[in-house]
Scaffold this motif. Structure first.
Motif: not given
Length: 158
Positions: A1-8, A125-132, A22-28
Motif C-alpha cells: 500500500m502507498e500513502a496519498f493525500i487527496l489534493d482538493s 494499486p487496485e484502489h489507486y487505479g479505481a480512484i484515479a 468515492l474513496i470510502l466506497r472503494t476501500v470498503e
C-alpha cells in the motif's frame, strides 16, 4: 500500500464530499473498523447527511460518547459490516471533524479531517487505479511528495 493525500485545493465542498465518498466506497472491501465524530449543529446539512448522523448517534449512544450539552458525539471504534451503519458512515464521514477507517492489519487506510478538507489514504494499486480513474491522478499526491507540493504552491502564491 502507498500513502496519498487527496489534493482538493480549490474544490467546493460538494466535490470534496463526492471524492471522500468515492474513496470510502472503494476501500470498503479492505475496511475492518471505523470511527467518526458527529458534531452538533448541522443546520446546513442535506437531508441524507442528517439521516446518516442520526444512525451514527444511535451507535454512539451504545459504543461511544455523547455530549448532550454540545450535541456532539463520537461513535467509538466499530466493526465494519456492509449494512446501514457503514452506509451512514460513508454518507456522513465527509461532514465530520474526524473520521478514520482501519484495515484488519490495523493500518489507518482513510483518515478524514475538517469536513474532508484533509484526507489521507493508504491505497493498494487496485484502489489507486479505481480512484484515479474517477478523480484524475493529479488529485492523489503521494504522501512523501506532499510537503514539496505545498511549499511550491506557497512560493507561487507569494
Amino acid at each position: 500500500m502507498e500513502a496519498f493525500i487527496l489534493d482538493s485545493d480549490g474544490w467546493g465542498h460538494a466535490d470534496v464530499v463526492e471524492a471522500c465518498r468515492l474513496i470510502l466506497r472503494t476501500v470498503e472491501v479492505s475496511a475492518n473498523r471505523c470511527e467518526t465524530d458527529i458534531p452538533g449543529g448541522g443546520e446546513d446539512w442535506p437531508p441524507d447527511v442528517v439521516s446518516a448522523a442520526e444512525v451514527l448517534r444511535q451507535i454512539a449512544s451504545r459504543t461511544g460518547r455523547v455530549e448532550g450539552r454540545y450535541d456532539y458525539a463520537q461513535t467509538g471504534v466499530i466493526e465494519v459490516a456492509r449494512d446501514e451503519v457503514w452506509s451512514a458512515f460513508v454518507t456522513f464521514a465527509p461532514w465530520a471533524y474526524d473520521a478514520t477507517v482501519w484495515n484488519p492489519a490495523g493500518d489507518d487506510i482513510v483518515s478524514l479531517a475538517d469536513e474532508g478538507q484533509s484526507a489521507f489514504v493508504r491505497l493498494t494499486p487496485e484502489h489507486y487505479g479505481a480512484i484515479a480513474a474517477e478523480l484524475g491522478q493529479a488529485s492523489l499526491i503521494p504522501y512523501r511528495e506532499w510537503r514539496r507540493v505545498r511549499r511550491q504552491r506557497r512560493n507561487h502564491q507569494s
